[in-house]
Write a protein that holds these residues in place. Structure first.
Motif, PDB file in Angstrom:
ATOM      1  N   GLU B  26       0.745  -1.177  -0.036  1.00  0.00           N
ATOM      2  CA  GLU B  26      -0.009  -0.001  -0.048  1.00  0.00           C
ATOM      3  C   GLU B  26       1.044   1.197   0.065  1.00  0.00           C
ATOM      4  O   GLU B  26       0.777   2.222  -0.803  1.00  0.00           O
ATOM      5  N   ASN B  27       2.039   1.327   0.818  1.00  0.00           N
ATOM      6  CA  ASN B  27       2.813   2.389   0.933  1.00  0.00           C
ATOM      7  C   ASN B  27       3.797   2.751   0.005  1.00  0.00           C
ATOM      8  O   ASN B  27       4.586   3.495  -0.199  1.00  0.00           O
ATOM      9  N   ARG B  28       3.886   1.504  -1.051  1.00  0.00           N
ATOM     10  CA  ARG B  28       5.105   1.419  -2.041  1.00  0.00           C
ATOM     11  C   ARG B  28       6.164   1.598  -1.277  1.00  0.00           C
ATOM     12  O   ARG B  28       7.124   2.418  -2.124  1.00  0.00           O
ATOM     13  N   SER B  29       6.264   1.104  -0.244  1.00  0.00           N
ATOM     14  CA  SER B  29       7.729   1.285   0.350  1.00  0.00           C
ATOM     15  C   SER B  29       8.758   0.553  -0.208  1.00  0.00           C
ATOM     16  O   SER B  29       8.704  -0.192  -1.228  1.00  0.00           O
ATOM     17  N   SER B  30      10.199   1.302  -0.143  1.00  0.00           N
ATOM     18  CA  SER B  30      11.098   0.721  -0.922  1.00  0.00           C
ATOM     19  C   SER B  30      11.193  -0.838  -0.972  1.00  0.00           C
ATOM     20  O   SER B  30      11.234  -1.314   0.216  1.00  0.00           O
ATOM     21  N   GLY B  31      11.788  -1.356  -1.844  1.00  0.00           N
ATOM     22  CA  GLY B  31      11.595  -2.773  -1.862  1.00  0.00           C
ATOM     23  C   GLY B  31      10.350  -3.520  -2.095  1.00  0.00           C
ATOM     24  O   GLY B  31      10.300  -4.748  -2.202  1.00  0.00           O
TER      25      GLY B  31
END
Lengths: 143, 325
Positions: B26-31
């Motif tokens: 959802e957050n498009r976090s790194s990785g």
């Protein structure tokens, strides 16, 4: 190349909160007000509804992976309910990085024991909404 | 938790790891892209059912009853419930969970509330990838509940294998039934609140609408339910099962999956290419500078776009035909 990779995965983090009413008390005006204020602050608020058992709160907090668990208790049963919730979160490895805040009517003598039980902050009646929001913004766990 | 561990923990059945994976998506976090890439080979066994319909039609309550029925059969259930986000603050109140009363406390009904985060098609960008996480986790049935839909929130049809459209009694005359959009996408039409007056008429209108609709071999079915009491849920599940059988035997399921993969690659490429080009704009002095020149009539938007894309085009041509020496 690394630089490009970074920009492709642009972090779009939102603070997620579970606003929970636990136990038998049926007064949810406060929970509604705080849900709305959190929404207006840009948070994603999951509202549990009334009369939840501790294990239901744990299920919701784990599945929704919330940053903040806000519990409202006006019945005076916090001394039994809070430890159950904390134990449940620990069971699923979710206690460490969940900020637990408590609202409602908590007598002064219970405040320290509540903190020892794992509550990060207590906001009693009359706390300005901005204070709670500011606290959440500053203390929502880094993940 | 490193991402490698996260995948391993998810595959070994840790609820917390599944929850955290969806958060990263959802957050498009790194990785997160590597994360979803690693999940791919473990997907393909979940059946995905989409539930859509107008706000207050009873979607969440129906989802609750469906989840309960599947759990009673011994199946595990994942629910993704999407609610709208505020166009002003980005915040959201996600209230679908309140209706999931039949399965509270049960970890194998994994309910995840999701904000649409500004998307207009009834789902969020993360929904497709979150389904993969559920699928890789080994969940048998994934139910996706859309934002309360109007006439045009039809993204669900590209995401779910089977789409159920909820229609309330008295939701308009037969002209409404002629319109394009949401009423075209249902594999199953559910007339919910079938105990209300006017339900019969709605069923009749729907069947008239469906008459002569012979695109593909599946004729959409109409099921009447009362989601508060659970009436009709059994029939609904039977209908889902027969639609599934049709999908598998006709090859439609495979065709749908192929279309979905193709769409996914295209979407990712559009995002990536878009960002590469944003970077190129910045290297060339930023968009404002181009706009200044366009405003001063020194150049125009088309020429600017050409100028920026040409080097990329040249690279691709060179890749195709390596210079001969």
């Amino acid at each position: 190349m690394e630089e490009v990779e970074m920009s492709v995965e642009e972090d779009q983090r939102a603070i997620r909160c579970l606003v929970a009413k636990v136990g038998l008390d049926g007064h949810d005006r406060g929970a509604h007000v705080i849900s709305r204020a959190f929404r207006d602050a840009g948070f994603e608020v999951i509202y549990s509804g009334l009369h939840n058992a501790p294990d239901e709160i744990v299920q919701a907090a784990v599945q929704e992976d919330v940053d903040v668990l806000g519990i409202s208790i006006l019945s005076g049963a916090h001394n039994t309910l809070i430890p159950k919730i904390v134990a449940g979160l620990e069971e699923y490895g979710a206690f460490e990085d969940t900020l637990i805040i408590l609202g409602g009517v908590i007598p002064d003598k219970d405040k320290e024991p509540m903190r020892e039980a794992g509550v990060d902050a207590i906001f009693g009646p009359g706390t300005p909404m901005s204070e709670t929001i500011e606290f959440v913004r500053e203390n929502a766990p880094e993940r | 938790m490193t991402d490698g561990d996260l995948v391993a923990d998810l595959l070994s059945g840790e609820y917390r790891a599944l929850a955290r994976t969806i958060t990263k998506i959802e957050n498009r976090s790194s990785g997160y892209r590597e994360l979803v890439a690693d999940l791919h080979e473990h997907t393909g066994s979940a059946e995905v059912i989409g539930i859509t319909g107008s706000p207050g039609a009873g979607k969440s309550t129906l989802v609750d009853k469906l989840a309960k029925a599947y759990r009673d059969e011994g199946l595990t259930v994942g629910v993704i419930a999407v609610d709208p986000s505020s166009p002003y603050t980005g915040g959201a109140v996600l209230g679908d969970r309140i209706r999931m009363a039949s399965t509270t406390g049960d970890m194998d009904t994994f309910v995840r509330s999701m904000s649409a985060r500004g998307q207009l098609g009834g789902l969020s960008t993360a929904t497709g990838d979150a389904i993969k996480a559920f699928d890789a986790f080994g969940i048998d049935r994934v139910i996706v509940e859309t934002v309360g839909a109007g006439q045009n929130e039809v993204d669900i049809v590209r995401t779910a294998d089977t789409v159920a459209v909820l229609v309330q009694p008295e939701s308009g005359d037969d002209i409404q039934m002629l319109k394009a959009g949401i009423l075209e996408i249902g594999d199953v039409f559910v007339v919910n609140k079938a105990d209300m007056p006017g339900a019969d008429r709605t069923v009749k209108q729907l069947s008239e609408m469906l008459e002569g609709r012979e695109n593909g071999e599946w004729t959409p079915e109409i099921v009447e339910t009362v989601s508060t009491s659970g009436e009709g849920i059994e029939t609904l599940i039977e209908t889902f099962t027969s639609h599934r059988t049709f999908l598998e035997s006709s090859g439609t399921l495979e065709a749908k999956a192929r279309t979905r993969y193709a769409e996914e690659v295209r979407t990712l490429l559009r995002e990536d290419a878009g960002r590469l080009l944003e970077g190129e704009i910045d290297r060339r002095g930023g968009i404002e500078e181009f706009v200044d020149r366009i405003s001063a009539k020194e150049t125009d938007p088309y020429t600017v776009a050409d100028e920026i894309i040409t080097p990329l085009e040249r690279c691709l041509v060179e890749e195709e035909t390596p210079p001969q020496r």
